[in-house]
Write a protein that holds these residues in place. Structure first.
Motif, PDB file in Angstrom:
ATOM      1  N   UNK A 179       0.817  -1.292  -0.042  1.00 25.11           N
ATOM      2  CA  UNK A 179       0.063  -0.025   0.204  1.00 25.11           C
ATOM      3  C   UNK A 179       0.791   1.268   0.020  1.00 25.11           C
ATOM      4  N   UNK A 180       2.206   1.099   0.382  1.00 22.58           N
ATOM      5  CA  UNK A 180       2.883   2.185   0.664  1.00 22.58           C
ATOM      6  C   UNK A 180       3.772   2.604  -0.970  1.00 22.58           C
ATOM      7  N   UNK A 181       3.847   1.703  -1.846  1.00 19.79           N
ATOM      8  CA  UNK A 181       4.637   1.512  -2.771  1.00 19.79           C
ATOM      9  C   UNK A 181       4.144   2.343  -3.890  1.00 19.79           C
ATOM     10  N   UNK A 182       4.744   3.076  -4.880  1.00 23.00           N
ATOM     11  CA  UNK A 182       4.674   3.448  -6.048  1.00 23.00           C
ATOM     12  C   UNK A 182       5.873   2.936  -6.829  1.00 23.00           C
ATOM     13  N   UNK A 183       5.690   2.338  -7.904  1.00 22.41           N
ATOM     14  CA  UNK A 183       6.757   1.795  -8.705  1.00 22.41           C
ATOM     15  C   UNK A 183       6.563   2.161 -10.288  1.00 22.41           C
ATOM     16  N   UNK A 184       7.960   2.659 -10.657  1.00 18.47           N
ATOM     17  CA  UNK A 184       8.058   3.563 -11.818  1.00 18.47           C
ATOM     18  C   UNK A 184       9.303   2.706 -12.660  1.00 18.47           C
ATOM     19  N   UNK A 185       9.110   2.186 -13.811  1.00 21.50           N
ATOM     20  CA  UNK A 185      10.038   1.583 -14.545  1.00 21.50           C
ATOM     21  C   UNK A 185      10.334   2.660 -15.661  1.00 21.50           C
ATOM     22  N   UNK A 186      11.752   2.930 -15.999  1.00 24.24           N
ATOM     23  CA  UNK A 186      12.301   3.875 -16.993  1.00 24.24           C
ATOM     24  C   UNK A 186      12.773   2.920 -18.255  1.00 24.24           C
ATOM     25  N   UNK A 187      12.194   3.235 -19.124  1.00 23.00           N
ATOM     26  CA  UNK A 187      12.637   2.633 -20.400  1.00 23.00           C
ATOM     27  C   UNK A 187      13.549   3.493 -20.957  1.00 23.00           C
ATOM     28  N   UNK A 188      14.468   2.875 -21.967  1.00 25.20           N
ATOM     29  CA  UNK A 188      15.192   3.932 -23.041  1.00 25.20           C
ATOM     30  C   UNK A 188      14.402   4.013 -24.266  1.00 25.20           C
ATOM     31  N   UNK A 189      14.729   5.024 -25.079  1.00 18.19           N
ATOM     32  CA  UNK A 189      13.856   5.155 -26.192  1.00 18.19           C
ATOM     33  C   UNK A 189      14.233   4.265 -27.264  1.00 18.19           C
ATOM     34  N   UNK A 190      15.520   3.876 -27.244  1.00 18.22           N
ATOM     35  CA  UNK A 190      15.701   2.741 -28.197  1.00 18.22           C
ATOM     36  C   UNK A 190      16.832   1.736 -27.683  1.00 18.22           C
ATOM     37  N   UNK A 191      17.065   0.706 -28.400  1.00 21.42           N
ATOM     38  CA  UNK A 191      18.314  -0.242 -27.979  1.00 21.42           C
ATOM     39  C   UNK A 191      19.528   0.401 -28.471  1.00 21.42           C
ATOM     40  N   UNK A 192      19.431   1.161 -29.453  1.00 22.89           N
ATOM     41  CA  UNK A 192      20.663   1.930 -30.084  1.00 22.89           C
ATOM     42  C   UNK A 192      21.161   3.007 -29.127  1.00 22.89           C
ATOM     43  N   UNK A 206      12.810   9.692 -23.325  1.00 24.35           N
ATOM     44  CA  UNK A 206      13.115  10.172 -24.774  1.00 24.35           C
ATOM     45  C   UNK A 206      13.640  11.536 -24.359  1.00 24.35           C
ATOM     46  N   UNK A 207      12.981  12.142 -23.711  1.00 24.72           N
ATOM     47  CA  UNK A 207      13.164  13.639 -23.390  1.00 24.72           C
ATOM     48  C   UNK A 207      13.270  13.660 -21.717  1.00 24.72           C
ATOM     49  N   UNK A 208      14.476  14.185 -21.450  1.00 27.07           N
ATOM     50  CA  UNK A 208      14.762  14.322 -20.004  1.00 27.07           C
ATOM     51  C   UNK A 208      13.693  15.101 -19.124  1.00 27.07           C
ATOM     52  N   UNK A 209      13.290  16.273 -19.740  1.00 28.31           N
ATOM     53  CA  UNK A 209      12.546  17.320 -19.043  1.00 28.31           C
ATOM     54  C   UNK A 209      11.028  16.752 -19.108  1.00 28.31           C
ATOM     55  N   UNK A 210      10.636  16.129 -20.192  1.00 27.73           N
ATOM     56  CA  UNK A 210       9.157  15.437 -20.187  1.00 27.73           C
ATOM     57  C   UNK A 210       9.150  14.256 -19.181  1.00 27.73           C
ATOM     58  N   UNK A 211      10.162  13.484 -19.234  1.00 27.22           N
ATOM     59  CA  UNK A 211      10.045  12.393 -18.217  1.00 27.22           C
ATOM     60  C   UNK A 211      10.168  12.850 -16.882  1.00 27.22           C
ATOM     61  N   UNK A 212      10.951  13.997 -16.343  1.00 31.24           N
ATOM     62  CA  UNK A 212      10.738  14.542 -15.214  1.00 31.24           C
ATOM     63  C   UNK A 212       9.476  14.716 -14.730  1.00 31.24           C
TER      64      UNK A 212
END
Ligand SMILES: Nc1nc2c(ncn2[C@@H]2O[C@H](COP(=O)(O)OP(=O)(O)O)[C@@H](O)[C@H]2O)c(=O)[nH]1
Ligand SMILES: [Mg+2]
Length: 209
Positions: free
Chosen positions: A121-134, A175-181
């Motif tokens: 109940x106390x957890x918020x989990x967030x996974x970050x993906x890279x925009x591409x494998x390259x 993909x875009x640091x500001x947007x992800x933030x």
């Protein structure tokens, strides 16, 4: 900056990603947005890197010390990652929760799973993906000083971490640091406002008459 007018429980914000997806940068930005968010300083048996300070990025400990901490029940979760042991000390987390303060974890999927099971109940989990494998490969190739074998190993570990994306509540493509933030800030803000986390609501509403 804080959300809601009433007292609330602290959040355990779990941020996971393959290495090279911008996790440390985002963690730092989230804490710059709200400096009351505490960082869970993990214990690890890996050697410090240049620039890392004991007690700041990690508590650097021996295998014996790590095992003793686990045996004493001092770890909220622990796991082996890339041949090194990592664990989140329990005491600072319990302190934060009781004070209504949020805690940020930069941990892998194994740790995320353990904390989600223990304190759902106390957890918020967030996974970050890279925009591409390259893009990920470009980050992991670094300054071109590592052999193809070393880089291939990093890529294999990254793919393994990525395979756990669907176990998280939120998934962001960085993909875009500001947007992800901005997305991360939106998630934390909304999660703080969940009814059951606002422990002061009952008294507040009573006061409304
Ligand atoms: N389960 C768990 N994983 C951790 C902990 N601390 C760090 N990690 C993860 O271990 C992995 C390796 O971290 P690190 O040695 O800092 O190298 P990095 O890949 O450059 O970030 C990352 O995925 C971290 O999120 C912890 O306390 N528990
Ligand atoms: Mg890291």
């Amino acid at each position: 900056m804080d959300a809601g007018a009433t007292a609330r429980r602290g959040l355990l914000i779990i941020l996971s990603s393959p290495s090279g997806a911008g996790k440390s940068t985002l963690a730092a930005r989230l804490r710059a947005w709200d400096p009351t968010i505490r960082f869970s300083v993990s214990a690890t048996t890996r050697a410090p890197r240049p620039g890392e300070q004991d007690g700041r990025e990690y508590h650097f400990v021996t295998r014996d010390r790590f095992a003793a901490m686990v045996a004493a029940g001092e770890m909220l979760e622990h796991a082996e990652v890339f041949g090194n042991l990592y664990g989140s000390p329990r005491a600072p987390v319990e302190r934060a929760l009781s004070e209504g303060v949020d805690m940020l974890f930069d941990i892998d999927w194994q740790g995320g799973q353990q904390i989600a099971q223990a304190m759902r109940d106390d957890v918020v989990s967030v996974f970050l993906l890279p925009p591409s494998i390259a893009a990920l490969e470009a980050r992991l190739t670094g300054r071109g000083q590592d052999s193809a074998t070393v880089i291939a190993g990093r890529m294999a570990r990254a793919r393994d971490e990525i395979s756990h994306w669907a176990e998280y509540q939120y998934v962001l493509v960085n993909d875009d640091l500001a947007a992800t933030e901005a997305w991360l800030v939106a998630i934390v803000t909304a999660e703080r406002l969940r009814r059951y986390r606002q422990t002061g609501l009952t008294a507040f509403v009573k006061g409304l008459g």
